[in-house]
Design a protein around this motif. Sequence first.
Motif, PDB file in Angstrom:
ATOM      1  N   ASN A 187       0.817  -1.222   0.000  1.00  0.00           N
ATOM      2  CA  ASN A 187       0.000   0.000   0.000  1.00  0.00           C
ATOM      3  C   ASN A 187       0.846   1.267   0.000  1.00  0.00           C
ATOM      4  O   ASN A 187       0.412   2.297  -0.526  1.00  0.00           O
ATOM      5  N   VAL A 188       2.029   1.183   0.596  1.00  0.00           N
ATOM      6  CA  VAL A 188       2.869   2.391   0.687  1.00  0.00           C
ATOM      7  C   VAL A 188       4.025   2.329  -0.317  1.00  0.00           C
ATOM      8  O   VAL A 188       4.093   3.136  -1.244  1.00  0.00           O
ATOM      9  N   ASP A 189       4.918   1.340  -0.149  1.00  0.00           N
ATOM     10  CA  ASP A 189       6.081   1.268  -1.049  1.00  0.00           C
ATOM     11  C   ASP A 189       5.639   1.134  -2.504  1.00  0.00           C
ATOM     12  O   ASP A 189       6.184   1.788  -3.395  1.00  0.00           O
ATOM     13  N   ALA A 225      -2.757   2.410   9.290  1.00  0.00           N
ATOM     14  CA  ALA A 225      -1.492   3.161   9.212  1.00  0.00           C
ATOM     15  C   ALA A 225      -1.045   3.303   7.765  1.00  0.00           C
ATOM     16  O   ALA A 225      -0.591   4.380   7.346  1.00  0.00           O
ATOM     17  N   SER A 226      -1.195   2.241   6.993  1.00  0.00           N
ATOM     18  CA  SER A 226      -0.755   2.311   5.584  1.00  0.00           C
ATOM     19  C   SER A 226      -1.599   3.323   4.820  1.00  0.00           C
ATOM     20  O   SER A 226      -1.099   4.043   3.960  1.00  0.00           O
ATOM     21  N   LYS A 227      -2.879   3.409   5.154  1.00  0.00           N
ATOM     22  CA  LYS A 227      -3.753   4.343   4.433  1.00  0.00           C
ATOM     23  C   LYS A 227      -3.601   5.774   4.961  1.00  0.00           C
ATOM     24  O   LYS A 227      -3.794   6.735   4.212  1.00  0.00           O
ATOM     25  N   PHE A 228      -3.259   5.923   6.245  1.00  0.00           N
ATOM     26  CA  PHE A 228      -2.884   7.269   6.723  1.00  0.00           C
ATOM     27  C   PHE A 228      -1.636   7.731   5.968  1.00  0.00           C
ATOM     28  O   PHE A 228      -1.504   8.910   5.620  1.00  0.00           O
ATOM     29  N   ALA A 229      -0.727   6.789   5.723  1.00  0.00           N
ATOM     30  CA  ALA A 229       0.483   7.143   4.961  1.00  0.00           C
ATOM     31  C   ALA A 229       0.101   7.574   3.548  1.00  0.00           C
ATOM     32  O   ALA A 229       0.633   8.578   3.030  1.00  0.00           O
ATOM     33  N   VAL A 230      -0.833   6.857   2.939  1.00  0.00           N
ATOM     34  CA  VAL A 230      -1.262   7.239   1.580  1.00  0.00           C
ATOM     35  C   VAL A 230      -1.833   8.656   1.608  1.00  0.00           C
ATOM     36  O   VAL A 230      -1.552   9.474   0.715  1.00  0.00           O
ATOM     37  N   ASP A 231      -2.600   8.971   2.644  1.00  0.00           N
ATOM     38  CA  ASP A 231      -3.187  10.311   2.762  1.00  0.00           C
ATOM     39  C   ASP A 231      -2.082  11.373   2.838  1.00  0.00           C
ATOM     40  O   ASP A 231      -2.126  12.394   2.137  1.00  0.00           O
ATOM     41  N   ALA A 232      -1.066  11.096   3.654  1.00  0.00           N
ATOM     42  CA  ALA A 232       0.035  12.065   3.805  1.00  0.00           C
ATOM     43  C   ALA A 232       0.837  12.187   2.508  1.00  0.00           C
ATOM     44  O   ALA A 232       1.221  13.295   2.102  1.00  0.00           O
ATOM     45  N   ILE A 233       1.050  11.053   1.863  1.00  0.00           N
ATOM     46  CA  ILE A 233       1.810  11.068   0.596  1.00  0.00           C
ATOM     47  C   ILE A 233       1.028  11.851  -0.462  1.00  0.00           C
ATOM     48  O   ILE A 233       1.599  12.643  -1.223  1.00  0.00           O
ATOM     49  N   THR A 234      -0.282  11.651  -0.491  1.00  0.00           N
ATOM     50  CA  THR A 234      -1.119  12.364  -1.467  1.00  0.00           C
ATOM     51  C   THR A 234      -0.993  13.872  -1.265  1.00  0.00           C
ATOM     52  O   THR A 234      -0.803  14.640  -2.221  1.00  0.00           O
TER      53      THR A 234
END
Length: 252
Positions: free
Chosen positions: A112-114, A155-164
């Motif tokens: 989901n992140v990498d 956590a992985s989707k919070f990371a996607v939100d921050a990356i977006t």
Amino acid sequence: MNKIVFITGATSGIGKACAEKFAAANYDLVITGRRMDRLDELQIYLQQKYNVQVKTCCFDVQKREAVFNSVNNLPAAWKNIDILINNAGLALGKDSFENADLDDWDTMLHTNVDGLLYVSKALLPFMIENKKGHIINIGSIAGKEVYENGNIYCASKFAVDAITKSMRIDLLKHRIKVTGINPGAVETEFSLVRFKGDEKKSNAAYDGYVPLTGADIADTIFYCASLPEHVCINDVVITCLQQAGTYYFNKE
Ligand code: NDP
Ligand code: 8X3
């Protein structure tokens, strides 16, 4: 060529629905996933039904080298990607933090992140060169609000939100749009994967309410991708009528 959309995770669910939606609107497509048989089948179906060009790329988004090789080996004309839909992703398990499986956590974070980072980094040089592009990241309501036993998926989707958000800021100077799409429950293969093939648990995830479908999300994504050049939808949270957050359902 027509406009080109590159979709990760097109073998099922939201990604597959996006492939159909964009093909119907006369986009050429790069469809990706790990299951080659499904990619082949979808390629033939879309080409025959919509008379568009469809390229398949079979790779695991977790594998950095495979991602870069697949993108770099695309014929030049296919590198002019107009839209990237970073959709490939999964949840594995729904266990309390202390009981959850470390391998599941690794797979979720790597996928989901990498995976999202690798695909974006591989395609970005072409968008930057063209001074245009639209990156659409599929986050989740789980990236807005954590829930019990959601731990590392959340956590992985919070990371996607921050990356977006950070992509949108950094890519502003390149005229590249970045949109986050954050669905609530969508009935796809998601729960079957999460519960590792346990159909009883998977079906129970959609009991008592009418969930969203992949086509609902594809329609929303297509809307965001079809707006005038100067308009960028930043963030969408979308649930079905009977859901109002990760905890609040009006079940029958
Ligand atoms: P599906 O399981 O139906 O589809 C997931 C897709 O991701 C498949 O095409 C799968 O392809 C691909 N994928 C998974 N792992 C990898 C990998 N390592 N490398 C390449 N492709 C991979 O689920 P959804 O359509 O529901 O999920 C799509 C996205 O939507 C995910 O990011 C998910 O987190 C998100 N989401 C889903 C919600 C839901 O309720 N369903 C709600 C909110 C967000 P293959 O197995 O062939 O590799
Ligand atoms: C999938 C939605 O609520 O099951 O991202 O995490 S949820």
